[in-house]
Design an enzyme around this catalytic site. Structure first.
Site, PDB file in Angstrom:
ATOM      1  N   TYR A 261      -6.178   6.178   5.339  1.00  0.00           N
ATOM      2  CA  TYR A 261      -6.290   4.992   4.179  1.00  0.00           C
ATOM      3  C   TYR A 261      -5.579   3.664   4.437  1.00  0.00           C
ATOM      4  CZ  TYR A 261      -5.614   2.653  -0.123  1.00  0.00           C
ATOM      5  OH  TYR A 261      -5.438   1.601  -1.158  1.00  0.00           O
TER       6      TYR A 261
ATOM      7  N   ASP B 143      -9.608   5.691  -1.490  1.00  0.00           N
ATOM      8  CA  ASP B 143      -8.427   6.257  -2.082  1.00  0.00           C
ATOM      9  C   ASP B 143      -9.190   7.104  -3.305  1.00  0.00           C
ATOM     10  OD1 ASP B 143      -9.082   4.300  -3.810  1.00  0.00           O
ATOM     11  OD2 ASP B 143      -7.105   3.748  -4.242  1.00  0.00           O
TER      12      ASP B 143
ATOM     13  N   GLU C  21       0.876  -1.288   0.025  1.00  0.00           N
ATOM     14  CA  GLU C  21      -0.109   0.161   0.085  1.00  0.00           C
ATOM     15  C   GLU C  21       0.813   1.278  -0.021  1.00  0.00           C
ATOM     16  OE1 GLU C  21      -3.138   0.257  -0.752  1.00  0.00           O
ATOM     17  OE2 GLU C  21      -3.529  -2.077  -0.482  1.00  0.00           O
TER      18      GLU C  21
END
Ligand code: SF4
Length: 354
Positions: A125, A143, A42
């Site tokens: 996030y 996102d 990520e």
């Protein structure tokens, strides 16, 4: 179910998950439940394309299979391994967080959202993605892909915190009981593969029948785009060579902080007086979100025999030519270093005189 949930209906979720099962891409990080592997993916995927991340991710995970491995590595070394991915603060934050994982959590990544948020570089996030993918927590990871899809489905040109909160509640209320993170992954992949920022592939979209933007023919206009102003810069670069050594400066601020670069000629005191050009090298482009820098490198040697002493902001040092490869450099500077080697311009190459 309250009104917020209508930002994403049960039928849309069913169609989306069905599409994901059939067409979801099996990225190297897609199937793992290992929190460190998910976290690294990520972080890398923020601001870097999937194709650039794919090969780098595998190498990084081989090199740093746990937070402990990263925590015990020096900055020059892990920045060198991050080279090419850009936005080097991400690597520094990852390393600081890895250190805290070792110190505060005995090397184990915590599952609580609040503990995750307390770590450097982890915002809403990443905490949501990590906790939903690795620990089955019902946290929506929203996102740019999720925002764009929500806006188009509802025909909303703008986006603000209250809409984001409503969409978050909608996603969380619709998450499947088993593996709730699948809904996060499905939304992300729909945005990456079908509901693209430009020219979305509406004919292939599982949500095409219920999308307001598509029904109104406005899918290319939503979200509204601000015109980006790109600032163009020209920087004459000095590749200073003295016998077998090359001079490098360490960046002390900005997004390349900690990286090693060839200095700008304007930063070197009495440059014209002390250095003479050997040859110019091809211009390299260093592009960031808001500016494009044209690096104009030239190779210089001392005009009067010995290299004069000088100091630069952030510090610098003479490096043996073969040591260039050990230090982390932004991609454009690495290409300049490659030019030296490719064209036999590095000193101490037998038969080459500069
Ligand atoms: S129909 Fe088109 S605009 Fe609407 S969600 Fe699907 S890809 Fe996006």
């Amino acid at each position: 179910m309250d009104d917020d949930a209508e930002l994403l209906s049960a039928g849309q979720v069913e169609a989306l998950l069905d599409w994901f099962d059939r067409y979801g891409v099996d990225y190297p990080w897609a199937d793992t439940r290992e929190p460190w592997a998910i976290w690294v993916s990520e972080v890398m995927l923020q601001q870097t394309t999937i194709s650039a991340v794919q090969s780098r991710y595998i190498r990084w995970m081989e090199r740093y299979p746990t937070p402990g491995h990263l925590a015990e590595t020096g900055e020059d070394e892990f920045l060198r391994d991050w080279e090419g991915l850009g936005y080097y603060n991400r690597a520094r934050n990852l390393a600081s967080a890895a250190g805290e994982i070792v110190r505060r959590f005995g090397g184990r990544i915590p599952r609580s959202y609040d503990d995750l948020r307390s770590l450097p570089g982890i915002g809403d996030y990443i905490a949501s993605a990590l906790s939903s993918f690795a620990f089955d927590e019902r946290n929506a990871a929203i996102d740019a892909n999720g925002r764009r899809i929500a806006q188009r489905l509802s025909g909303l040109e703008g986006w603000d915190k209250s809409v984001e909160n409503r969409f978050r509640k909608a996603v969380e209320s619709r998450m499947p009981r088993e593996k709730p993170g699948r809904l996060n992954a499905a939304v992300m992949q729909l945005g990456q593969l079908v509901c693209l920022p430009r020219s979305p592939r509406c004919r292939d979209c599982p949500l095409g029948g219920s999308c307001l933007a598509r029904a109104q023919g406005r899918q290319d206009e939503i979200p509204l785009r601000r015109k980006k102003t790109i600032v163009e810069l020209r920087t004459p670069i000095a590749v200073l060579i003295d016998e077998c050594r090359v001079f490098l400066q360490q960046r002390s601020s900005g997004i390349a902080r900690g990286m090693w670069v060839f200095p700008a000629r304007t930063e070197i005191p009495d440059f014209e007086m002390n250095w003479k050009i050997v040859t110019n090298l091809p211009v390299m482009i260093h592009a960031y979100t808001k500016y494009k820098e044209h690096l104009e490198p030239g190779i210089f040697v001392p005009r009067h025999g010995n290299s004069p002493a000088f100091r630069l902001s952030g510090g610098g040092k003479w490096v043996e030519s073969e040591g260039l490869d050990q230090l982390p450099m932004p991609t454009a500077y690495r290409k300049i270093a490659g030019q030296l080697a490719n064209h036999s311009l590095l000193p101490c190459v037998p038969g080459v005189e500069i």
